[in-house]
Design an enzyme around this catalytic site. Structure first.
Site, mmCIF file in Angstrom:
data_model
loop_
_atom_site.group_PDB
_atom_site.id
_atom_site.type_symbol
_atom_site.label_atom_id
_atom_site.label_comp_id
_atom_site.label_asym_id
_atom_site.label_seq_id
_atom_site.Cartn_x
_atom_site.Cartn_y
_atom_site.Cartn_z
ATOM 1 N N ALA A 32 0.838 -1.199 0.000
ATOM 2 C CA ALA A 32 0.000 0.000 0.000
ATOM 3 C C ALA A 32 0.871 1.247 0.000
ATOM 4 O O ALA A 32 2.028 1.219 0.439
ATOM 5 C CB ALA A 32 -0.926 0.009 1.219
ATOM 6 N N ASP A 33 0.284 2.335 -0.471
ATOM 7 C CA ASP A 33 0.952 3.630 -0.431
ATOM 8 C C ASP A 33 -0.090 4.704 -0.164
ATOM 9 O O ASP A 33 -1.190 4.648 -0.730
ATOM 10 C CB ASP A 33 1.677 3.922 -1.749
ATOM 11 C CG ASP A 33 2.543 5.172 -1.655
ATOM 12 O OD1 ASP A 33 3.643 5.069 -1.080
ATOM 13 O OD2 ASP A 33 2.110 6.236 -2.127
ATOM 14 N N THR A 34 0.243 5.658 0.701
ATOM 15 C CA THR A 34 -0.699 6.707 1.097
ATOM 16 C C THR A 34 -0.086 8.082 0.886
ATOM 17 O O THR A 34 1.073 8.306 1.230
ATOM 18 C CB THR A 34 -1.100 6.550 2.579
ATOM 19 O OG1 THR A 34 -1.706 5.272 2.781
ATOM 20 C CG2 THR A 34 -2.083 7.634 3.004
ATOM 21 N N GLY A 53 -3.411 3.683 -2.171
ATOM 22 C CA GLY A 53 -3.446 2.676 -3.213
ATOM 23 C C GLY A 53 -3.003 1.343 -2.654
ATOM 24 O O GLY A 53 -2.111 1.294 -1.792
#
Length: 206
Positions: free
Chosen positions: A84-86, A121
């Site tokens: 995940a990436d924020t 994501g």
């Protein structure tokens, strides 16, 4: 809930680990160094691109035969890789993790009294290489923040490893007037959406 695969979480984020634990998932953690720069400007494309990059880096290491996870034995279970990436986006400007305390103060000044969107994501890669990427956006409105409050919050150290320089699950909760969307997405992982994607892909069953 029955998992078809154990999860290999390609993230060292304690918040993501807490959310997966809370939901009852079996998982281990493995991270890989990746280049987090991108030419993308659209926030959705940024988080989806970076989550794919992280997932693929871990997948390639685990399934290349070069290395095995100490927590998950490949001979007994081929894991589902999840990354995940924020980021935070305010009026088109992407705010990632602050470089230093001055940068954290700058971000908080820009967010003060205004609405921004937190995007996360997520990418899944199954043992046979099938990929699925999705993203969520949550609107967050801040109260006006005084300069003294900003300095005190930054001095706590909490903002330094968080996109947008705040943590809604910690001291940063006092900055938030309201949110519109998934709270867990702001923490760093859209848990409910993730579970439904696993259902759609036949990766869990009830």
């Amino acid at each position: 809930m029955v998992q078809c695969y154990d999860i290999l979480l390609a993230s060292g984020s304690p918040r993501r680990k807490e959310l997966l634990t809370q939901a009852g998932f079996r998982f281990a953690v493995k991270t890989a160094d990746v280049d987090e720069t991108t030419e993308e400007k659209d926030p959705v494309k940024v988080v989806e691109t970076l989550s794919r990059r992280k997932a693929e880096a871990v997948y390639n290491v685990v399934y290349s035969g070069e290395e095995k996870s100490a927590e998950i034995d490949k001979e007994s279970c081929n894991p589902l890789v999840v990354a995940a990436d924020t980021i935070v986006s305010r009026d088109g400007e992407i705010l990632g993790k602050p470089r230093d305390e001055a940068d954290a103060c700058r971000m908080l000044r820009e967010l003060s009294g205004r609405t921004h969107v937190v995007y996360t994501g997520v990418t899944l890669i199954t043992p046979d290489g099938v990929r699925r990427t999705f993203s969520n956006g949550t609107k967050v409105k801040f109260y006006p923040i005084s300069e003294e409050e900003i300095r005190e919050y930054v001095a706590s150290g909490e903002p330094m490893d968080k996109a947008g320089a705040y943590g809604i699950q910690g001291l940063g909760a006092r900055l938030v007037e309201r949110i519109e969307g998934d709270y867990n997405n702001v923490v760093g992982f859209p848990l409910a959406h993730f579970i439904r994607v696993l259902e759609e892909e036949g990766l869990i069953r009830w």
